[in-house]
Design a protein around this motif. Sequence first.
Motif, short mmCIF file in Angstrom:
data_model
loop_
_atom_site.label_atom_id
_atom_site.label_comp_id
_atom_site.label_asym_id
_atom_site.label_seq_id
_atom_site.Cartn_x
_atom_site.Cartn_y
_atom_site.Cartn_z
N ALA A 66 63.15 30.71 50.67
CA ALA A 66 63.64 29.26 50.48
C ALA A 66 63.20 28.90 48.93
O ALA A 66 63.84 28.35 48.06
N ARG A 67 62.05 29.57 48.48
CA ARG A 67 61.58 29.31 46.97
C ARG A 67 62.47 30.14 45.99
O ARG A 67 62.98 29.53 45.03
N GLU A 68 63.09 31.25 46.40
CA GLU A 68 64.12 32.03 45.53
C GLU A 68 65.41 31.08 45.65
O GLU A 68 66.00 31.05 44.40
N LEU A 69 65.88 30.77 46.53
CA LEU A 69 67.06 29.87 46.61
C LEU A 69 66.94 28.74 46.03
O LEU A 69 67.99 28.37 45.21
N SER A 70 65.99 28.09 45.94
CA SER A 70 65.60 26.41 45.27
C SER A 70 65.53 27.06 43.72
O SER A 70 66.24 26.12 42.92
N VAL A 118 76.99 24.07 46.26
CA VAL A 118 77.47 23.56 47.44
C VAL A 118 76.87 24.71 48.51
O VAL A 118 76.10 24.59 49.49
N ALA A 119 77.44 25.72 48.30
CA ALA A 119 77.16 27.08 48.98
C ALA A 119 75.37 27.42 48.92
O ALA A 119 75.02 27.72 49.85
N ALA A 120 75.00 27.32 47.80
CA ALA A 120 73.59 27.47 47.58
C ALA A 120 72.99 26.40 48.39
O ALA A 120 71.54 26.66 49.10
N GLN A 121 73.06 25.12 48.41
CA GLN A 121 72.52 24.11 49.04
C GLN A 121 72.40 24.36 50.50
O GLN A 121 71.47 23.98 51.20
N ALA A 122 73.62 24.62 51.11
CA ALA A 122 73.68 24.97 52.43
C ALA A 122 72.73 26.33 53.03
O ALA A 122 72.13 26.17 53.94
N ALA A 123 72.57 27.39 52.04
CA ALA A 123 71.85 28.48 52.25
C ALA A 123 70.36 27.95 52.26
O ALA A 123 69.42 28.29 53.12
N LEU A 124 70.01 27.10 51.37
CA LEU A 124 68.61 26.43 51.18
C LEU A 124 68.21 25.44 52.49
O LEU A 124 67.25 25.60 53.21
N CYS A 125 69.40 24.91 52.97
CA CYS A 125 69.03 24.00 54.17
C CYS A 125 68.73 24.95 55.31
O CYS A 125 67.85 24.63 56.23
N LYS A 126 69.47 26.01 55.32
CA LYS A 126 69.37 27.16 56.57
C LYS A 126 67.93 27.58 56.44
O LYS A 126 66.97 27.89 57.39
N ALA A 127 67.55 28.00 55.38
CA ALA A 127 66.25 28.67 55.05
C ALA A 127 65.08 27.85 55.32
O ALA A 127 63.84 28.01 56.07
N THR A 128 65.27 26.59 54.97
CA THR A 128 64.01 25.52 55.15
C THR A 128 64.04 25.26 56.67
O THR A 128 62.87 25.04 57.11
N ALA A 129 65.12 25.05 57.15
CA ALA A 129 65.07 24.72 58.78
C ALA A 129 64.43 25.90 59.38
O ALA A 129 63.44 25.52 60.36
N GLY A 130 64.72 27.04 59.09
CA GLY A 130 63.99 28.26 59.89
C GLY A 130 62.62 28.23 59.67
O GLY A 130 61.77 28.45 60.28
N HIS A 131 62.14 28.14 58.20
CA HIS A 131 60.78 28.09 57.86
C HIS A 131 59.99 26.88 58.82
O HIS A 131 58.96 27.14 59.26
#
Length: 208
Positions: free
Chosen positions: A59-63, A19-32
Amino acid sequence: MAPGRREGCRGRGAVGTCVAAQAALCKATAGHRQLVLQLGGSGDGPRLREERHRRSAEARELSTGLRRALLAGLRQARASPLERRELERLWVLFLSALELFLQDLHRAHHLCQIFSMQEGGVAPLCTGLGGWGLPGWRGGGPTQPSAAQCLEEEIEQVRAMLAEMESGANIPPWTVEATETTQPVGRGGTAAGGARAGLCPGRCCGVL
């Protein structure tokens, strides 16, 4: 602690990590995405494109990390039905986020081809704003790969990850349905605070 309770704690830990990783990914992709939307505009330039590349790498690293964590959780033989449903829900959300990220990469590739950087770090769009030419972009140095080449590599990496996900877990996306958001509403009465914190606003998914 009883063995059954220890297994439950490990399962909840895996879900919480995802869940935490999904939230971080959403933030990274939104910024991108925000950076991609500025390509070819008045704010375009070497610094913006470098920042877009950095956000894409993040974002790719988080994915990659989230995919591994989800696969490990889904392959747990002793995961409870509730834990597995939550991991499957996160898996489908992850697929959707990755597909949107891939669309943004394609958009960035298209815009970078239209508004390619000329020698000296100047884009063909004349806006009247100066300060784009940086010393490191004025030739004389080692040849750097073009933005289009870098984006093609990024696109191929994300496409390969999507293919691995589809073969790594048999979770059809149509097994989930939209449910009411589980995101807590802040004191301001809206979910905007959660969105600013990096959570994906809107509705969530539940497994059918």
